[in-house]
Design an enzyme around this catalytic site. Structure first.
Site, PDB file in Angstrom:
ATOM      1  N   HIS A 156       0.833  -1.218   0.000  1.00  0.00           N
ATOM      2  CA  HIS A 156       0.000   0.000   0.000  1.00  0.00           C
ATOM      3  C   HIS A 156       0.860   1.257   0.000  1.00  0.00           C
ATOM      4  O   HIS A 156       0.370   2.331  -0.337  1.00  0.00           O
ATOM      5  CB  HIS A 156      -0.923  -0.005   1.226  1.00  0.00           C
ATOM      6  CG  HIS A 156      -2.013  -1.032   1.145  1.00  0.00           C
ATOM      7  ND1 HIS A 156      -3.315  -0.712   0.844  1.00  0.00           N
ATOM      8  CD2 HIS A 156      -1.994  -2.381   1.285  1.00  0.00           C
ATOM      9  CE1 HIS A 156      -4.056  -1.813   0.824  1.00  0.00           C
ATOM     10  NE2 HIS A 156      -3.283  -2.840   1.099  1.00  0.00           N
ATOM     11  N   ASP A 365       3.400   9.510  -0.721  1.00  0.00           N
ATOM     12  CA  ASP A 365       2.270   8.660  -0.347  1.00  0.00           C
ATOM     13  C   ASP A 365       2.106   7.576  -1.391  1.00  0.00           C
ATOM     14  O   ASP A 365       2.304   7.844  -2.582  1.00  0.00           O
ATOM     15  CB  ASP A 365       0.980   9.500  -0.261  1.00  0.00           C
ATOM     16  CG  ASP A 365       0.053   9.032   0.851  1.00  0.00           C
ATOM     17  OD1 ASP A 365       0.055   7.824   1.151  1.00  0.00           O
ATOM     18  OD2 ASP A 365      -0.674   9.869   1.428  1.00  0.00           O
TER      19      ASP A 365
HETATM   20  P1  ADP Z   1      -3.352   6.292   4.930  1.00  0.00           P
HETATM   21  O1  ADP Z   1      -3.748   4.907   4.498  1.00  0.00           O
HETATM   22  O2  ADP Z   1      -1.883   6.572   4.879  1.00  0.00           O
HETATM   23  O3  ADP Z   1      -3.942   6.697   6.237  1.00  0.00           O
HETATM   24  P2  ADP Z   1      -5.155   7.227   2.808  1.00  0.00           P
HETATM   25  O4  ADP Z   1      -5.515   8.632   2.440  1.00  0.00           O
HETATM   26  O5  ADP Z   1      -4.813   6.349   1.661  1.00  0.00           O
HETATM   27  O6  ADP Z   1      -3.979   7.320   3.867  1.00  0.00           O
HETATM   28  O7  ADP Z   1      -6.380   6.546   3.546  1.00  0.00           O
HETATM   29  C1  ADP Z   1      -6.938   7.113   4.691  1.00  0.00           C
HETATM   30  C2  ADP Z   1      -8.349   6.567   4.896  1.00  0.00           C
HETATM   31  O8  ADP Z   1      -8.732   6.804   6.245  1.00  0.00           O
HETATM   32  C3  ADP Z   1      -9.374   7.265   4.027  1.00  0.00           C
HETATM   33  O9  ADP Z   1     -10.379   6.370   3.631  1.00  0.00           O
HETATM   34  C4  ADP Z   1      -9.914   8.350   4.951  1.00  0.00           C
HETATM   35  O10 ADP Z   1     -11.246   8.720   4.681  1.00  0.00           O
HETATM   36  C5  ADP Z   1      -9.797   7.714   6.311  1.00  0.00           C
HETATM   37  N1  ADP Z   1      -9.471   8.747   7.321  1.00  0.00           N
HETATM   38  C6  ADP Z   1      -8.396   9.532   7.342  1.00  0.00           C
HETATM   39  N2  ADP Z   1      -8.448  10.396   8.387  1.00  0.00           N
HETATM   40  C7  ADP Z   1      -9.589  10.143   9.020  1.00  0.00           C
HETATM   41  C8  ADP Z   1     -10.251  10.708  10.166  1.00  0.00           C
HETATM   42  N3  ADP Z   1      -9.753  11.736  10.833  1.00  0.00           N
HETATM   43  N4  ADP Z   1     -11.424  10.176  10.529  1.00  0.00           N
HETATM   44  C9  ADP Z   1     -11.934   9.146   9.840  1.00  0.00           C
HETATM   45  N5  ADP Z   1     -11.381   8.589   8.757  1.00  0.00           N
HETATM   46  C10 ADP Z   1     -10.238   9.076   8.345  1.00  0.00           C
END
Ligand code: ADP
Length: 459
Positions: A156, A365
């Site tokens: 990922h 990322d």
């Molecule tokens: P990572 O996997 O590095 O955290 P991504 O952007 O690929 O980054 O995925 C993050 C996921 O988690 C997304 O689906 C996003 O909506 C969710 N997310 C991120 N921050 C929050 C938050 N504060 N509250 C709820 N969901 C979150």
């Protein structure tokens, strides 16, 4: 139909109250939803002695099989090798990199433990799909224990350039472990290129062939890019349905008609949050007419609290937000609202829909699902604008975003200003093009392509 066995470090139970499990959990759940299957991994608990038996729970068509981890093994394997060696290497952030041999030893031991505990749960026609950097040696461990099923690995996070990877003393061993999989998947063609270049080194290739003879004289390994997508209709529906929720209405009321900039990230140094805060301050400095007309909402729940760098970044951000608000706030205006907590998906999607600008500026990322969710959540007739880091995997697909270099504070400020002043016609056009891209390669396409590759490996 074959069962999909998803394996990841942490199993995020849907009813476990985890609102911010991250992109991996979204992807794994999607992988299991259609076919049903089993999700195997750590349950989030540590114990003093030896971990106990596997706990099995059913929830609809998905079974969850979880184990405890020994307290010290977890510290060394998870906080240590996974998140202090591998994570910084994969994100090209060598200032955060540290290596300890005993942490790598624990990493291998935990992978062997996962293999031992998983093996009795497997059926002959299962397809095994291993997720992410915590579990690179799992296929070799499973093969050693006798597993004959197709095993795929999906990374990922970014796969780094070989010259960065070489910093890791055990990189060759990890490359050989990757070669024990039938299918290896990456987020972008760039990651795939880096991987191919890394395994082209003569000694890796030679050992790969020797390893394969010992373990599994099967078809050659298939490596490919499988950019992860999202469930576009689900994001759209949630964004539209949730606008009347109490917390969304309260947020909008407090804007008092100002334009909303939004950022949603796990609190992680790879997400570029301090530079993003500085870029926001630079925007207010360089474009004073904008003051009191914008409001920046940053949502960033804490993660990986056991790693020191994460506590430090939290402190840095609190100081920066305080300083910027101290400098620019007015009696009726707070420039940054910085919230250290998770929100449920409906609320997040509705927040995205209210925003004029989505700020997604990671220093690096793998993909960044927030960028994609932001686009899907917009009102197609009057959409907000995505300001996106060139160094996120998503930038390879979302080329109609305002692309910025996250290290260039002035450049990001200019990008945000451009986004705020973009004419509606241009916003609609760019958004339509990105939405079409998201629909072409959504979460279903991602899962199907990977599962098909595993099925092909069996043949
Ligand atoms: P990572 O996997 O590095 O955290 P991504 O952007 O690929 O980054 O995925 C993050 C996921 O988690 C997304 O689906 C996003 O909506 C969710 N997310 C991120 N921050 C929050 C938050 N504060 N509250 C709820 N969901 C979150």
């Amino acid at each position: 139909m074959s069962r999909v066995i998803a394996v990841s470090n942490r199993v995020a139970r849907p009813r476990g109250g985890s609102k911010s499990a991250g992109g991996l959990a979204v992807g794994v759940l999607a992988a299991l939803k259609e076919h049903g299957g089993l999700w195997f991994g750590w349950n989030g608990r540590t114990v003093r002695g030896e971990p106990g038996d596997v706990t099995l729970e059913e929830d609809g068509r998905i079974s969850y099989a979880t184990i405890d981890l020994n307290e010290q093994a977890y510290e060394l394997y998870y906080n240590g090798f996974s998140n202090t060696s591998l994570w910084p290497i994969c994100h090209y952030l060598l200032g955060f990199f540290r290596y300890e041999r005993r942490e790598f030893d624990a990493y291998r031991r935990v992978n062997a433990l996962f293999a031992r505990k998983l093996l009795p749960l497997l059926q002959p026609d299962d397809l095994i799909w291993v997720h992410d950097y915590h579990l690179i040696p799992l296929a070799s461990e499973l093969r050693r224990a006798g597993a004959r099923q197709p095993i795929g690995f999906y990374l990922h996070v970014p796969f780094p350039d070989i010259e960065v990877l070489r910093v890791l003393p055990v990189y060759r061993e990890l490359l050989r472990s990757l070669c024990a999989y039938d299918v290896v998947g990456f987020q972008t063609p760039r990651d795939l290129r880096c991987f191919k270049e890394a395994i082209a080194e003569r000694d890796i290739g030679g050992l790969e062939r020797a390893d394969r003879r010992n373990t599994r004289p099967a078809a050659p390994m298939h490596a490919d890019a499988f950019p992860i997508g999202i469930d576009v209709d689900d994001c759209q529906a949630l964004a539209m349905e949730s606008g009347e929720q109490d917390n969304v209405r309260r947020m909008v009321r407090h804007l008092h008609g100002r334009q909303l900039l939004i950022g949603v990230d796990r609190l992680d140094y790879s997400k570029g949050l301090p530079d993003r805060f500085r870029a926001f301050a630079r925007l207010l400095e360089n474009y004073p007419a904008i003051r009191n007309h914008v409001s920046y909402l940053q949502i960033a729940p804490a993660t990986r609290s056991g790693v020191r760098a994460y506590a430090e970044i939290r402190q840095e951000l609190e100081q920066l937000a305080g300083k910027i608000n101290g400098e620019f706030a007015d009696i009726d205006w707070v420039p940054i609202r910085y919230l250290n907590r998770a929100f449920d998906r409906p609320t997040l999607m509705a927040f995205f829909r209210e925003a004029s600008v989505g700020l997604v500026t990671p220093l690096r990322d793998g993909m960044n699902l927030v960028a994609k969710e932001f686009i899907a959540a917009q009102d197609e007739t009057d959409p907000g604008v995505l300001v996106l880091s060139q160094l996120a995997g998503a930038a390879e697909e979302l080329t109609e975003a305002v692309l910025v270099n996250p290290y260039d504070v002035d450049g990001v400020a200019d990008g945000v200003h451009r986004a705020l002043s973009m004419p509606r016609e241009e916003r609609v056009e760019r958004h339509a093009s990105m939405l079409a891209t998201l629909r072409r390669n959504d979460i279903t396409a991602w899962r199907s392509r990977f599962v098909d590759a595993l099925l092909a490996a069996r043949q």
